[in-house]
Write a protein that holds these residues in place. Sequence first.
Motif, PDB file in Angstrom:
ATOM      1  N   CYS A 147      35.969  26.280  -5.909  1.00 58.89           N
ATOM      2  CA  CYS A 147      35.204  25.817  -4.966  1.00 58.89           C
ATOM      3  C   CYS A 147      33.894  25.299  -5.660  1.00 58.89           C
ATOM      4  O   CYS A 147      32.907  24.786  -4.640  1.00 58.89           O
ATOM      5  CB  CYS A 147      35.058  26.925  -3.902  1.00 58.89           C
ATOM      6  N   THR A 205      43.109  24.009  -7.765  1.00 59.37           N
ATOM      7  CA  THR A 205      43.920  24.592  -6.375  1.00 59.37           C
ATOM      8  C   THR A 205      44.847  25.518  -6.699  1.00 59.37           C
ATOM      9  O   THR A 205      45.717  25.129  -7.840  1.00 59.37           O
ATOM     10  CB  THR A 205      44.152  23.686  -5.313  1.00 59.37           C
ATOM     11  N   CYS A 214      34.683  31.879  -1.842  1.00 58.65           N
ATOM     12  CA  CYS A 214      36.263  31.624  -1.703  1.00 58.65           C
ATOM     13  C   CYS A 214      36.956  32.880  -2.315  1.00 58.65           C
ATOM     14  O   CYS A 214      38.217  33.049  -2.390  1.00 58.65           O
ATOM     15  CB  CYS A 214      36.847  30.621  -2.602  1.00 58.65           C
TER      16      CYS A 214
END
Length: 629
Positions: free
Chosen positions: A442, A518, A468
């Motif tokens: 993030c 991700t 996160c």
Amino acid sequence: MDEKTRALLAAPVLTVRVGWAVDLVFGMATSLLDAHWNTNDVDTLAAGVDAGGRKLPSHAWMALRRLGWTATPLEGTKVNDRIVRMAQETAGRTLRSVVWRADLVSGVLATWPANPAERTAAEWNAVRAGVPGGQHLPGSVIKARTRQIATFARKHGRLPAGVFELEAAPRPARMLLLSACDGQQATIERTDVPGRALLRLQLPTRPDPRSYKDWTWVACPIALPPTIPVSAVLHLPTLRIHNGRVRAGLAYTRAVPKTRRTGHSVALGVDWGLNTLLTAGAARLHSNGRITALGAGGMFRAAGVLAKQHRLRRLSEDLNTKACRYQQLIGQSTGHPLAARHAILTGEIRAVSARRSNLNRALAWSAARWAVDQAIAAGATVIYVEDLRSMEARGMGRSINTRLSQQIRGQIVDRMRHIAAEAGIAVVMVPARNTSRHCPQCLAPLRHCKAPDRPTAAGWKWALCPSCSYQSDRDTGAWKRIAARGLTHQAKTVTDRADATMAIRSVVEALEARAVVTPAADQTRRERSKTGPTRRRTARPAPRRRRAPSPHRTHRSGGQASGGTRSHGPATVAPRSPPAPGREHDQHTHHRPPATRRSTGRRLPPAGPCHPSTMGDPFAGYHPRFGIT
């Protein structure tokens, strides 16, 4: 083998004859360097054109001959023209390499700061503008030259005129550059035996050859290492003497895939560390712009070699301190009693320095080979390396600062480029800004602690993201950030025309916002938190096993043996002796079966007086299922 006399030459004899040829080349190259170690000659060679305006050849020995710089052997010594070529090639390469140092020193002198120990921002901008390629030059290089000039100024009371006054003429390397020769001096070809080659060259039969008759052809078989492919084209090697033996630095040419600047989808990110020298892992750029990590990565640990290197460094510092003190005591005296001890210390310093160089060389090749193997295994076409050339170790303590400054990052990157080129893998330098400070998922600032089970202890090894909830090793998050930054900035990769190295100079904020790793679908872990009471399960214990051996063989009064079987008559426990002091035990020390278990064994008769034959037997009256009866 000497082809003229057909005599086999032992290794020491070959070393001596090669040494005579090296001495001849070294003497001529030294005289050339001493004669042309000045600003005018070096600038003329660097200009690349001769007096008639024609471009100078790329070979150094041909360029020196075009300029009329010749080398002559000692009087009374006869050498062929190829030996002169090797001397000119050695001197020409050295003179060409000094051009960059001369321009660097001139730029530093032209923008000499008011305080050499600490430049201001304006002075840094001025010196970078005055140095060729100064915008991307590591600051440590400029600081090193500044300290060198400051030392000269303190000693002589003035600044030097240039690098030629600051440094003496360098000594050429003691080697034979056979690449400057042709078939009249040396040849090399493969033999019918796989993995073997034959090198033929002319060597002198005496240290001062008087005529061409003192030169004979010598055939030297060479065992090729398995790293040289069968289809590779061999070139004339470079001969040097190392530890009393002749070593051949063999060059070869083979076709390899061409490296690409852009168009990469799988990349390997490499992060530097202290004890963990390298931490690397692969990342993939998908067609939709999403970046995922391929696995957890790996670490190259070299704590043992680094510890040995630090011990050798401390030993070298101590030896140099003693040698400097001896030199102060000796002064200008020629027959001082400490002269012999000073010579011994000088030899020890050279040995320790050679040991440190060998360790650094071996460590650099090993680390580079490991990184390239990681890229090949992951199918990566590019390796993005954190650019720490301008990093200065400050504020971390004397020991840590020294250890960081002694790391061989430059050697590892050079060897990584060399090994990766054989596999068609590009090596690109990436800016190191905020690679260990921001979260790879993030881009939020990370909070560092000592360990995952000690989140409140101050440290730097473990990284936690308050945004996160990402957490991992600090270096693991760094290589993810490096790989993601390289993949998103690959269009900004530039190639240096001088040495063909690739680098990403700066970070673009718009591209950096997309450099987010991700988690892949298969990497998402199922939530295993407890949401209710544990389901009750039916207890089905395994059958109880026998926990005590059968009683030993005893004889009953009727003369019948009962060894290994229980007595069918009444049995009770024999009287127990009182426990020893300090060893009192609970009365209920034997296992009792659960009340719900049904017994399938034979029911014992009621307890009665002890039989005389069971007196003193520790197993008398013991049942394996019910314990003491």
